[in-house]
Design a protein around this motif. Structure first.
Motif, PDB file in Angstrom:
ATOM      1  N   VAL A  18      16.215  -4.602 -13.095  1.00 40.57           N
ATOM      2  CA  VAL A  18      17.089  -4.371 -11.941  1.00 40.57           C
ATOM      3  C   VAL A  18      18.193  -3.378 -12.290  1.00 40.57           C
ATOM      4  O   VAL A  18      18.500  -2.461 -11.523  1.00 40.57           O
ATOM      5  N   GLU A  19      18.806  -3.531 -13.483  1.00 38.52           N
ATOM      6  CA  GLU A  19      19.933  -2.676 -13.851  1.00 38.52           C
ATOM      7  C   GLU A  19      19.511  -1.228 -14.024  1.00 38.52           C
ATOM      8  O   GLU A  19      20.188  -0.305 -13.535  1.00 38.52           O
ATOM      9  N   THR A  20      18.411  -1.007 -14.706  1.00 43.50           N
ATOM     10  CA  THR A  20      17.934   0.363 -14.913  1.00 43.50           C
ATOM     11  C   THR A  20      17.616   1.030 -13.578  1.00 43.50           C
ATOM     12  O   THR A  20      18.002   2.180 -13.320  1.00 43.50           O
ATOM     13  N   LYS A  21      16.924   0.300 -12.737  1.00 42.90           N
ATOM     14  CA  LYS A  21      16.501   0.846 -11.438  1.00 42.90           C
ATOM     15  C   LYS A  21      17.706   1.246 -10.575  1.00 42.90           C
ATOM     16  O   LYS A  21      17.764   2.364 -10.042  1.00 42.90           O
ATOM     17  N   TRP A  22      18.694   0.337 -10.459  1.00 44.00           N
ATOM     18  CA  TRP A  22      19.775   0.611  -9.516  1.00 44.00           C
ATOM     19  C   TRP A  22      20.787   1.608 -10.068  1.00 44.00           C
ATOM     20  O   TRP A  22      21.351   2.397  -9.309  1.00 44.00           O
ATOM     21  N   THR A 133      29.562   6.925 -23.464  1.00 45.11           N
ATOM     22  CA  THR A 133      29.450   7.059 -22.010  1.00 45.11           C
ATOM     23  C   THR A 133      28.099   6.533 -21.518  1.00 45.11           C
ATOM     24  O   THR A 133      28.005   5.995 -20.413  1.00 45.11           O
ATOM     25  N   GLU A 134      27.068   6.657 -22.345  1.00 42.18           N
ATOM     26  CA  GLU A 134      25.776   6.056 -21.982  1.00 42.18           C
ATOM     27  C   GLU A 134      25.891   4.535 -21.979  1.00 42.18           C
ATOM     28  O   GLU A 134      25.303   3.851 -21.144  1.00 42.18           O
ATOM     29  N   GLN A 135      26.667   4.006 -22.917  1.00 41.84           N
ATOM     30  CA  GLN A 135      26.856   2.562 -22.960  1.00 41.84           C
ATOM     31  C   GLN A 135      27.666   2.074 -21.761  1.00 41.84           C
ATOM     32  O   GLN A 135      27.418   0.983 -21.241  1.00 41.84           O
ATOM     33  N   LEU A 136      28.616   2.889 -21.299  1.00 43.12           N
ATOM     34  CA  LEU A 136      29.371   2.521 -20.106  1.00 43.12           C
ATOM     35  C   LEU A 136      28.462   2.471 -18.879  1.00 43.12           C
ATOM     36  O   LEU A 136      28.670   1.651 -17.978  1.00 43.12           O
ATOM     37  N   ARG A 137      27.473   3.320 -18.843  1.00 48.97           N
ATOM     38  CA  ARG A 137      26.495   3.250 -17.762  1.00 48.97           C
ATOM     39  C   ARG A 137      25.742   1.916 -17.792  1.00 48.97           C
ATOM     40  O   ARG A 137      25.465   1.332 -16.752  1.00 48.97           O
ATOM     41  N   ARG A 138      25.428   1.454 -18.999  1.00 44.30           N
ATOM     42  CA  ARG A 138      24.742   0.161 -19.126  1.00 44.30           C
ATOM     43  C   ARG A 138      25.596  -0.972 -18.538  1.00 44.30           C
ATOM     44  O   ARG A 138      25.071  -1.951 -18.003  1.00 44.30           O
TER      45      ARG A 138
END
Length: 884
Positions: A18-22, A133-138
């Motif tokens: 769900v997280e990756t998709k949205w 910043t990639e981790q903040l996206r997670r």
């Protein structure tokens, strides 16, 4: 709506999918972006830029979750909400990281030279600098990534130079020799607030200084005997009768035999040590100020590398400062000049980056003259233009600024904003300029060299709220979004960053950089300790996201937060947050399954049952209370309100109350129940979205498949016409009765399948009327048949009893339980509890146990005693009830 709607929600929530998709959907769809729009009220947050070297830790997770909650909420409210992200170049940390890489290749930065070294740093930044910043996206951070900035990007670099040059032109930046905090490992200055003071077990050395031409001594006390080699005086307080007669006399410095004066200074603390103070202007900030007042010479005996200099004498030259300490003590003892040594626990300054003991040194550095900048920053907070949440941090801020010293802004590094000053090698003239200086303005020589130092990282960070919006240009973004709305930050960087942004904003924008400063505490471990590598107690947010999901982590961090206070990380709380997300998921699955392809229209008010009116009224309360809490920056309280509404009221009560109507399958009753379920779930998803963005967006996509995504939906507003206090009061009574019946059934071990004959004695007509109207709810959820009476004469015999909001509840036990068997079971249980209680009480009467056991162990045993006593009382009451 089309018949092809599929509202099937998987039975188990899978956060990773769900997280990756949205997140991909939101970012690609530009849902985080916003344009400057004069027609909409702006709401702007600039992200405290994490170090480019950094990886997400729990402090980042808390800080950015709170910012994301605010930005998503304001976005839904219709504000032009902009969250500007970015990273900090982190001078010392980044340079150290790249130097460590070079060391593995057998190289140093000096082997490469400055330009080649900086090329390597930029390459490192391009390869590794986007990790955080990639981790903040997670985590779900809904930043406007198209606006991402870096403290050394061209625009920010131009702003840094412009501020330096303007301050320099106003005489607020100057170069001078002053005592600074020097890190011998990083080989650079660090500021006072970058020094971490740690309690250390040390010693206080009492040293005898001979009075010239006499066989008498003055004894002084010091924790750092190696600095004695740089003493240029001994100071005493003129009011100290012990030493007044020595003022103006000459002492002989031990070991080096240098003559030094006894001087009078009112700042000497007569209660520390012996009251006579050795003065080492080159190696102590306090001594430096005494030296300035008395024009004492400065003798530098410790060098930038932490080794003793030639000034320390041939015996000590080249020794490490701590090795020198041992030898100095040894030599003093050998010469009979060491009076005594006492143990002393004292605070020792360490470099916040590498943990090396900091050395105070006199050094030529660049400084910002702070008083003219601090005064407007003090006034801005005193008159309310900047507000701290919570307000108690205002005092800390003001205290620091009122006692501020000039800010040392130069650092002996290569990575950073190089100081824009050039020196003429012919005449020594200094020239400050945005660009390279080709010719000396004084003598015309072309032989110029730029200052080798760089600016303190916090210099560029102090400009962050306006440099990132385009200053020194006059941009639309600057006009619309400055001042920003709120700064969200930890209590540990009020001095590092908050104060500096305020005085720089006032100095260059003539306006404060933000209206509110929302302070949160630190994330500690379960024992209340700061998370650190040395303790091995850190919790990686990415590990938590992978095991529990980002929504669970976010909800746990928000519900545990009260402004300004530290938060303890408990995995039990994390489990509780995941249980809540799963509860929401399962309740939504129930609603979606019952809706099927239907989209029932809002029913007429006459069609609502009592439970419908109750849940709609409670929903309005949840909207109002959570909104008020968010407005007050009580994010934890907002989450608590929503938790209670969703778990206790919607899931545990309303969903259960409507099942009978839904299972009938059709008709107006079922249609009304479905419409209410849909409306309440709709509002619930909107309210929870800022805190739990991923699961709510997934559920929303099935609840309202033809609507815009939840991230862009409006925030709900309370509907006064649906608020009904009278209905809430009625349902509160019915719920209390049902709870009382359930409690009795559980206490008396009544099998779930057996229906009970419930007798409710209500003294008031109002209560009897409520029970009559809600009779079906009681019978359904309490598994019994209800009879209502007004008189105690209706009390049945051999009945278990409870009271709920003034209504007496009776359950006749005949036929429900085997009283003989239940009494026997209770007797066995009471005997076991009594045995355990006697064992604990015996232990607590034992003086040996009380005297030797740790306090925590004793407290645990006392807790057991209280719990077992309470349990025995309950069992006895239950047994007595059966006896009756």
């Amino acid at each position: 709506m089309s018949d092809r709607i599929d509202r099937t929600l998987p039975s188990v929530y899978n956060p990773a999918l769900v997280e990756t998709k949205w997140y991909r959907f939101w970012e690609q769809g530009k849902y985080f972006g916003v344009n400057a729009d004069p027609g909409r009220e702006p709401f702007c947050i600039v992200m405290p830029p994490p170090n480019v070297t950094g990886e997400l830790h729990m402090g980042h997770a808390l800080d950015n979750t709170l910012q994301d909650v605010l930005i998503r909420w304001r976005r839904m409210q219709g504000y032009a909400a902009m969250w500007l992200p970015g990273t900090d170049h982190a001078g010392i940390a980044t340079q150290a990281r790249v130097e460590a890489m070079l060391a593995k290749e057998g190289l140093s930065r000096y082997d490469l030279g400055r330009e080649k070294f900086l090329e390597r740093v930029w390459l490192w930044k391009e390869e590794y600098g986007n990790r955080i910043t990639e981790q903040l996206r997670r985590l779900g951070a809904s930043c406007d990534w198209d606006r991402e900035r870096f403290t050394m990007d061209p625009g920010c670099s131009e702003a840094v130079k412009e501020v330096f040059l303007r301050l320099y032109a106003r005489g607020l930046i100057y170069r001078g020799s002053y005592i600074v905090n020097w890190c011998p490992h990083c080989r650079t200055v660090i500021s006072d607030i970058e020094v971490e003071h740690k309690d250390t077990a040390g010693h206080l050395y009492f040293i005898k200084y001979a009075i010239k031409d006499e066989n008498r001594f003055v004894v002084i006390a010091t924790t750092r005997p190696e600095t004695m080699l740089g003493d240029t005086a001994v100071a005493v307080n003129p009011d100290d009768g012990r030493y007044r007669h020595l003022i103006g006399r000459v002492l002989v410095l031990p070991l080096l035999r240098r003559e030094i004066p006894v001087i009078a200074d009112t700042h000497v603390d007569t209660d520390f040590g012996t009251g006579a103070l050795k003065v080492t202007p080159a190696h102590d900030p306090y001594d430096f100020e005494i030296g300035q007042r008395h024009q004492l010479p400065t003798v530098k005996v410790i060098g930038p590398d932490g080794l003793m200099t030639a000034e320390a004498g041939n015996r000590y030259k080249g020794l490490d400062r701590l090795e020198c300490r041992k030898l100095v003590v040894q030599d003093l003892e050998a010469q009979g000049l060491l009076a005594k040594v006492e143990d002393l626990d004292h605070a020792v300054g360490h470099c916040y980056r590498c943990d090396t003991v900091v050395e105070p040194l006199v050094s030529k550095q660049w400084f910002v003259r702070m008083k003219p900048l601090a005064e407007p920053a003090i006034k801005a907070v005193e008159d309310g233009r900047v507000e701290f949440v919570p307000e108690r941090f205002k005092k800390i801020y003001l205290n620091w600024l009122e006692n501020i010293r000039d800010w040392c802004i130069s650092r002996q590094l290569w990575w950073g904003h190089r100081i824009p000053v050039w020196y003429c090698l012919h005449c020594g003239e200094a020239a400050a300029s945005q660009g390279e200086v080709g010719e000396c303005p004084n003598c015309g020589s072309a032989r110029l060299e730029q200052d080798a130092d760089v600016l303190d990282t916090w210099f560029s960070s102090a400009l962050w709220p306006f440099s990132t919006l385009g200053w020194p240009g006059e941009t639309t973004e600057l006009a619309n979004f400055y001042p920003t709305s709120v700064l969200v930050t930890g209590r540990d960087i009020i001095f590092f960053w908050v104060a500096r942004m305020i005085f720089m904003g006032l100095g260059f924008m003539n306006e404060v950089p933000f209206r509110k400063v929302f302070i949160h505490g630190l994330v500690l471990d379960a024992l209340g300790r700061k998370m650190s590598k040395s303790l091995g107690n850190g919790v990686d947010p990415i590990d938590v996201i992978e095991s529990h999901g980002a929504d669970s982590l976010r909800f746990m961090l928000v519900t545990g937060n009260t402004p300004g206070n530290d938060l303890r990380f408990h995995f039990e709380k994390l489990e509780g947050a995941r249980n809540f997300v799963n509860k929401l998921w399962n309740a939504s699955r129930f609603v979606l399954m019952n809706l099927g392809n239907e989209s029932p229209p809002a029913p007429s008010p006459e069609a609502y049952e009592l439970a419908d009116r109750w849940i709609l009224s409670r929903c309005q309360e949840a909207v109002a209370k959570s909104t008020d809490a968010l407005e007050a920056y009580e994010l934890g309280e907002a989450a608590r309100v929503l938790y209670d509404f969703v778990w206790d009221e919607f899931c545990d009560w309303y969903v259960e109350l409507v099942k009978t109507r839904l299972y009938r399958g059709s008709g107006e009753e079922a249609a009304t129940a479905k419409a209410v379920l849909r409306e309440v779930l709709d509002g619930t998803l909107r309210l929870l979205h800022p805190v739990i963005p991923f699961a709510t967006e997934e559920i929303w996509s099935l609840l309202e498949p033809e609507a815009a995504p939840l991230i862009s939906q409006p925030w709900p507003e309370a509907k006064p016409d649906l608020k009904d206090p009278a209905v809430e009061e009625e349902m509160r009574l019915l719920i209390d009765i049902i709870r009382a019946v359930r409690h009795i059934r559980a206490e008396m071990n009544v099998p779930p399948g057996k229906r009970a004959a419930l007798v409710l004695i209500a003294p008031t007509k109002e209560a009897r009327d409520v029970i009559t109207r809600g009779k079906a709810y009681i019978e359904e959820l309490a598994a019994g048949t209800v009879s209502v009476a007004a008189d105690a004469a209706a009390k049945p015999k051999h009945a278990a009893h409870a009271v709920a909001a003034g209504v007496e509840v009776f359950i006749p036990l005949g036929g429900l339980v085997d009283t003989g068997r239940e009494r026997a079971r209770l007797a066995d249980e009471m005997a076991a509890v009594a045995t355990d209680l006697a064992r604990v009480e015996q232990k607590l009467k034992n003086p040996g146990f009380l005297g030797k056991a740790p306090a925590a162990v004793v407290a645990k045993e006392r807790g057991k005693q209280i719990e077992l006593t309470r349990k025995l009382e309950v069992l006895r009451a239950r047994s007595a009830m059966l006896e009756e």
